[in-house]
Design an enzyme around this catalytic site. Structure first.
Site, mmCIF file in Angstrom:
data_model
loop_
_atom_site.group_PDB
_atom_site.id
_atom_site.type_symbol
_atom_site.label_atom_id
_atom_site.label_comp_id
_atom_site.label_asym_id
_atom_site.label_seq_id
_atom_site.Cartn_x
_atom_site.Cartn_y
_atom_site.Cartn_z
ATOM 1 N N THR A 141 0.868 -1.183 0.000
ATOM 2 C CA THR A 141 0.000 0.000 0.000
ATOM 3 C C THR A 141 0.901 1.228 0.000
ATOM 4 O O THR A 141 1.508 1.559 1.020
ATOM 5 C CB THR A 141 -0.904 0.006 1.250
ATOM 6 O OG1 THR A 141 -1.653 -1.198 1.272
ATOM 7 C CG2 THR A 141 -1.851 1.205 1.223
ATOM 8 N N LYS A 179 -7.196 1.271 -3.321
ATOM 9 C CA LYS A 179 -6.826 0.837 -1.966
ATOM 10 C C LYS A 179 -6.937 2.004 -0.974
ATOM 11 O O LYS A 179 -7.377 1.832 0.165
ATOM 12 C CB LYS A 179 -5.405 0.255 -1.995
ATOM 13 C CG LYS A 179 -4.807 -0.062 -0.644
ATOM 14 C CD LYS A 179 -5.548 -1.150 0.094
ATOM 15 C CE LYS A 179 -4.876 -1.414 1.457
ATOM 16 N NZ LYS A 179 -5.733 -2.236 2.322
HETATM 17 N N1 LIG Z 1 -1.447 -6.603 7.792
HETATM 18 C C1 LIG Z 1 -2.574 -6.326 7.145
HETATM 19 O O1 LIG Z 1 -3.678 -6.646 7.636
HETATM 20 C C2 LIG Z 1 -2.563 -5.661 5.789
HETATM 21 C C3 LIG Z 1 -3.733 -5.720 5.029
HETATM 22 C C4 LIG Z 1 -3.744 -5.134 3.752
HETATM 23 C C5 LIG Z 1 -2.623 -4.481 3.275
HETATM 24 N N2 LIG Z 1 -1.492 -4.414 4.061
HETATM 25 C C6 LIG Z 1 -0.324 -3.710 3.482
HETATM 26 O O2 LIG Z 1 0.583 -4.734 3.087
HETATM 27 C C7 LIG Z 1 1.943 -4.264 3.215
HETATM 28 C C8 LIG Z 1 2.713 -5.203 4.135
HETATM 29 O O3 LIG Z 1 2.038 -5.203 5.391
HETATM 30 P P1 LIG Z 1 2.430 -6.237 6.546
HETATM 31 O O4 LIG Z 1 1.288 -6.241 7.513
HETATM 32 O O5 LIG Z 1 2.922 -7.516 5.972
HETATM 33 O O6 LIG Z 1 3.635 -5.446 7.219
HETATM 34 P P2 LIG Z 1 4.920 -6.007 8.015
HETATM 35 O O7 LIG Z 1 4.615 -7.296 8.674
HETATM 36 O O8 LIG Z 1 5.379 -4.870 8.839
HETATM 37 O O9 LIG Z 1 5.983 -6.313 6.844
HETATM 38 C C9 LIG Z 1 6.622 -5.271 6.178
HETATM 39 C C10 LIG Z 1 7.616 -5.843 5.190
HETATM 40 O O10 LIG Z 1 8.323 -4.749 4.569
HETATM 41 C C11 LIG Z 1 9.733 -4.933 4.790
HETATM 42 N N3 LIG Z 1 10.418 -3.640 4.917
HETATM 43 C C12 LIG Z 1 10.045 -2.588 5.698
HETATM 44 N N4 LIG Z 1 10.907 -1.564 5.539
HETATM 45 C C13 LIG Z 1 11.835 -1.984 4.643
HETATM 46 C C14 LIG Z 1 12.982 -1.376 4.069
HETATM 47 N N5 LIG Z 1 13.351 -0.114 4.384
HETATM 48 N N6 LIG Z 1 13.707 -2.096 3.184
HETATM 49 C C15 LIG Z 1 13.327 -3.344 2.845
HETATM 50 N N7 LIG Z 1 12.266 -3.981 3.343
HETATM 51 C C16 LIG Z 1 11.514 -3.308 4.237
HETATM 52 C C17 LIG Z 1 9.810 -5.739 6.069
HETATM 53 O O11 LIG Z 1 11.081 -6.337 6.199
HETATM 54 P P3 LIG Z 1 11.604 -6.840 7.651
HETATM 55 O O12 LIG Z 1 11.033 -8.208 7.815
HETATM 56 O O13 LIG Z 1 13.059 -6.784 7.546
HETATM 57 O O14 LIG Z 1 11.068 -5.858 8.676
HETATM 58 C C18 LIG Z 1 8.686 -6.739 5.835
HETATM 59 O O15 LIG Z 1 9.060 -7.721 4.909
HETATM 60 C C19 LIG Z 1 1.834 -2.818 3.729
HETATM 61 O O16 LIG Z 1 1.850 -1.946 2.648
HETATM 62 C C20 LIG Z 1 0.458 -2.811 4.423
HETATM 63 O O17 LIG Z 1 -0.066 -1.498 4.497
HETATM 64 C C21 LIG Z 1 -1.440 -5.000 5.296
#
Ligand SMILES: NC(=O)c1ccc[n+]([C@@H]2O[C@H](COP(=O)([O-])OP(=O)(O)OC[C@H]3O[C@@H](n4cnc5c(N)ncnc54)[C@H](OP(=O)(O)O)[C@@H]3O)[C@@H](O)[C@H]2O)c1
Length: 299
Positions: free
Chosen positions: A96, A169
């Site tokens: 997102t 989104k």
């Molecule tokens: N969780 C939900 O319910 C949900 C639902 C719909 C959409 N989303 C969207 O989906 C996406 C992922 O969400 P998530 O819940 O999976 O988040 P998350 O668990 O915090 O995962 C974030 C990912 O991004 C990586 N990352 C963050 N900063 C980085 C950087 N500077 N360089 C390289 N990699 C980086 C993290 O790596 P590390 O493992 O090293 O931290 C991890 O793989 C986001 O855009 C979120 O808004 C989430």
């Protein structure tokens, strides 16, 4: 099936990549925190040392990271995807990030590489079961070719040209974040007026907030609900929304400020529904009847 590169194995990305593996795709994966790739490696995924190494020579590269800054980190520079992705390949960004970041990514990718924006609605359970809604933007040819792969993750909703998926989104999340904070405020008002909570839930059930009240009640009643979506990521989304909404985003700004307050209060790593508890606590702290009292009736 052809090999897919998957960049970003967080809460959502790890589950979504696992579905592709289970569907028979060969995967090459990369994650900033390398240990998060271990469960997929144990199931046969290859692990790359950099995003560029993952992207080299594959037909499809999927990115699922936090937001615009993380997207730049994995796509730009000598180790980024753009430096290595093959002509004719397709990059699918499912993070997102909002339309401007999609446009920035288009500008750094070689012109012979197709780009699709495909962020998702739904959370960890939907990611695991392949029942996400996937908002898809991009040119018709590459989008049509990507639909079978996206169909493994959920139900594609074709939104239009590049950037439309990211736009869809943000629209969905504005509705979600406004409703969540509205629920917090209505419950806080009920508390301040001395209505017992079970009466407040019944009253809300008779209003447009009814379905949301029913859905969120367990999270409000749990002390610390399980983290599905990190509150700090909801703050990120609210910032993307208010940036786009401008002067027409008063409700979005109110939702953003509640979420940012909750993050400042140390709740960033909790589930985003913790914002409701934060609003309730603010309501308890405010002096009784401290809003202005309307004295003049309209004609
Ligand atoms: N969780 C939900 O319910 C949900 C639902 C719909 C959409 N989303 C969207 O989906 C996406 C992922 O969400 P998530 O819940 O999976 O988040 P998350 O668990 O915090 O995962 C974030 C990912 O991004 C990586 N990352 C963050 N900063 C980085 C950087 N500077 N360089 C390289 N990699 C980086 C993290 O790596 P590390 O493992 O090293 O931290 C991890 O793989 C986001 O855009 C979120 O808004 C989430």
């Amino acid at each position: 099936m052809s090999e897919v590169a998957w960049i970003g194995l967080g809460a959502m990305g790890g589950r979504m990549a696992a579905r592709l593996l289970a569907a028979g795709h060969e995967l090459i994966v990369w994650n900033r925190t390398a240990a998060r790739a271990d469960p997929l490696a144990a199931r046969g995924a290859r692990v790359a040392a950099t995003p560029a190494e993952a992207a080299r020579g594959v037909a499809t590269v999927v990115v699922m990271v936090t937001g615009p800054a993380a997207l730049r980190e994995v796509t730009e520079g000598p180790d980024g995807i753009a430096a290595a992705v093959s002509p004719g390949a397709t990059v699918i960004d499912m993070s997102t990030v909002g339309p401007p970041a999609v446009a920035d990514l288009r500008a750094v990718l070689p012109p012979e590489v197709a780009l699709i924006d495909a962020p998702v609605l739904g959370s960890l359970n939907e990611a695991e079961s392949g029942t996400l809604s996937v908002f898809v933007g991009g040119d018709p040819g590459p989008v049509a070719a990507a639909l079978p792969l996206l169909g493994v993750l959920g139900t594609p909703v074709e939104a239009g040209p590049l950037g439309s998926g990211a736009a869809a989104k943000l629209v969905a999340n504005e509705a979600l974040l406004i409703t969540l904070t509205a629920l917090g405020e209505t419950l806080a008002l009920a508390d301040r007026l001395g209505l017992p909570r079970d009466i407040a839930w019944r009253v809300l059930g008779l209003t447009p907030l009814g379905p949301q009240a029913e859905r969120r009640r367990p999270a409000v009643e749990a002390d610390d609900p399980p983290k599905l979506f990190a509150l700090r990521n909801a703050v990120k989304d609210a910032g993307l929304i208010t940036h786009e909404a401008g002067a027409a985003g008063r409700l979005a700004e109110a939702a953003r400020s509640w979420l940012a307050d909750a993050e400042a209060a140390g709740l960033g790593d909790h589930d985003y529904t913790a914002v409701i508890g934060h609003i309730l606590a603010s309501g308890r702290r405010a002096a009784p009847g401290s809003g202005p009292r309307p004295e003049i009736e309209p004609d």
